[in-house]
Write a protein that holds these residues in place. Sequence first.
Motif, PDB file in Angstrom:
ATOM      1  N   THR A 101     -24.461   0.802  -5.626  1.00  0.00           N
ATOM      2  CA  THR A 101     -23.068   0.377  -5.598  1.00  0.00           C
ATOM      3  C   THR A 101     -22.495   0.611  -4.204  1.00  0.00           C
ATOM      4  O   THR A 101     -22.625   1.705  -3.652  1.00  0.00           O
ATOM      5  CB  THR A 101     -22.225   1.169  -6.624  1.00  0.00           C
ATOM      6  N   ILE A 102     -21.866  -0.429  -3.669  1.00  0.00           N
ATOM      7  CA  ILE A 102     -21.155  -0.323  -2.403  1.00  0.00           C
ATOM      8  C   ILE A 102     -19.672  -0.201  -2.757  1.00  0.00           C
ATOM      9  O   ILE A 102     -19.109  -1.095  -3.377  1.00  0.00           O
ATOM     10  CB  ILE A 102     -21.363  -1.582  -1.535  1.00  0.00           C
ATOM     11  N   ALA A 103     -19.079   0.918  -2.414  1.00  0.00           N
ATOM     12  CA  ALA A 103     -17.645   1.122  -2.660  1.00  0.00           C
ATOM     13  C   ALA A 103     -16.939   1.116  -1.318  1.00  0.00           C
ATOM     14  O   ALA A 103     -17.465   1.623  -0.326  1.00  0.00           O
ATOM     15  CB  ALA A 103     -17.410   2.438  -3.381  1.00  0.00           C
ATOM     16  N   TYR A 104     -15.744   0.525  -1.286  1.00  0.00           N
ATOM     17  CA  TYR A 104     -15.007   0.457  -0.035  1.00  0.00           C
ATOM     18  C   TYR A 104     -13.532   0.737  -0.268  1.00  0.00           C
ATOM     19  O   TYR A 104     -13.005   0.528  -1.341  1.00  0.00           O
ATOM     20  CB  TYR A 104     -15.180  -0.912   0.636  1.00  0.00           C
ATOM     21  N   ARG A 105     -12.923   1.245   0.801  1.00  0.00           N
ATOM     22  CA  ARG A 105     -11.472   1.427   0.846  1.00  0.00           C
ATOM     23  C   ARG A 105     -11.070   1.212   2.298  1.00  0.00           C
ATOM     24  O   ARG A 105     -11.487   1.959   3.189  1.00  0.00           O
ATOM     25  CB  ARG A 105     -11.070   2.815   0.383  1.00  0.00           C
ATOM     26  N   VAL A 106     -10.263   0.158   2.525  1.00  0.00           N
ATOM     27  CA  VAL A 106      -9.803  -0.188   3.860  1.00  0.00           C
ATOM     28  C   VAL A 106      -8.296  -0.412   3.808  1.00  0.00           C
ATOM     29  O   VAL A 106      -7.706  -0.479   2.736  1.00  0.00           O
ATOM     30  CB  VAL A 106     -10.520  -1.459   4.388  1.00  0.00           C
ATOM     31  N   VAL A 107      -7.688  -0.539   4.976  1.00  0.00           N
ATOM     32  CA  VAL A 107      -6.255  -0.814   5.053  1.00  0.00           C
ATOM     33  C   VAL A 107      -6.091  -2.231   5.604  1.00  0.00           C
ATOM     34  O   VAL A 107      -6.571  -2.542   6.691  1.00  0.00           O
ATOM     35  CB  VAL A 107      -5.530   0.199   5.964  1.00  0.00           C
ATOM     36  N   SER A 108      -5.415  -3.077   4.832  1.00  0.00           N
ATOM     37  CA  SER A 108      -5.227  -4.464   5.241  1.00  0.00           C
ATOM     38  C   SER A 108      -4.182  -4.561   6.347  1.00  0.00           C
ATOM     39  O   SER A 108      -3.495  -3.591   6.657  1.00  0.00           O
ATOM     40  CB  SER A 108      -4.825  -5.320   4.044  1.00  0.00           C
ATOM     41  N   ALA A 109      -4.042  -5.735   6.913  1.00  0.00           N
ATOM     42  CA  ALA A 109      -3.097  -5.960   8.007  1.00  0.00           C
ATOM     43  C   ALA A 109      -1.669  -5.629   7.606  1.00  0.00           C
ATOM     44  O   ALA A 109      -0.858  -5.208   8.425  1.00  0.00           O
ATOM     45  CB  ALA A 109      -3.180  -7.400   8.489  1.00  0.00           C
ATOM     46  N   ASP A 110      -1.333  -5.783   6.307  1.00  0.00           N
ATOM     47  CA  ASP A 110       0.028  -5.496   5.852  1.00  0.00           C
ATOM     48  C   ASP A 110       0.228  -4.016   5.524  1.00  0.00           C
ATOM     49  O   ASP A 110       1.280  -3.626   5.046  1.00  0.00           O
ATOM     50  CB  ASP A 110       0.413  -6.371   4.662  1.00  0.00           C
ATOM     51  N   GLY A 111      -0.792  -3.193   5.761  1.00  0.00           N
ATOM     52  CA  GLY A 111      -0.670  -1.756   5.544  1.00  0.00           C
ATOM     53  C   GLY A 111      -1.056  -1.302   4.154  1.00  0.00           C
ATOM     54  O   GLY A 111      -1.018  -0.116   3.850  1.00  0.00           O
TER      55      GLY A 111
END
Length: 179
Positions: free
Chosen positions: A103-113
């Motif tokens: 499983t690849i899990a991700y958490r990022v912050v988009s351009a809108d924050g």
Amino acid sequence: MRVPRRSTRAALVALVVGALALVGAGPAWAHNALTASDPADAATLDSSPATVTLTFNDVVQNLQPVVTVVGPAGDRWEGSPVTVLNNTVSVPVNTLGPAGDYTIAYRVVSADGHPVEGTTTFTLTTAGGGTANPADAGAATPSDSIPAWVWVLGAAVVVVLVVVIGVVSTRRRTADQAD
């Protein structure tokens, strides 16, 4: 007591401006989304990928992105560092070990924050000779984000307050002029 036309007009203008501000904020509600991954979601691989790459529909901010690769036994296999380039996030992957589902899990912050998180999976059909990352009991886990409805409610409260303050101050000025 009759409310002067000027007060009514000012309140109406404030209400319309506030409503337009909320409507104008609409695109911020359309948060970033994962559009592709390499390896592809639900892919079947016979060897370890060297890198995991995630592609989003909009720019991703380079604010502590998290990408993990978790194997069938719960062990982690991602390397470092996580790299962000425009709308693409990638991380090196250590040579995998046991065959099975990863499983690849991700958490990022988009351009809108807004934080964006999710998972994709792939299956390794042939065991590799790699060793999982050492267990880290103190590993940081991303915290929950503030739901969007809280921001919308806050904006609505601000608009109502601006309208009320505008009406009250106009009434006071009108009352002072009448005296």
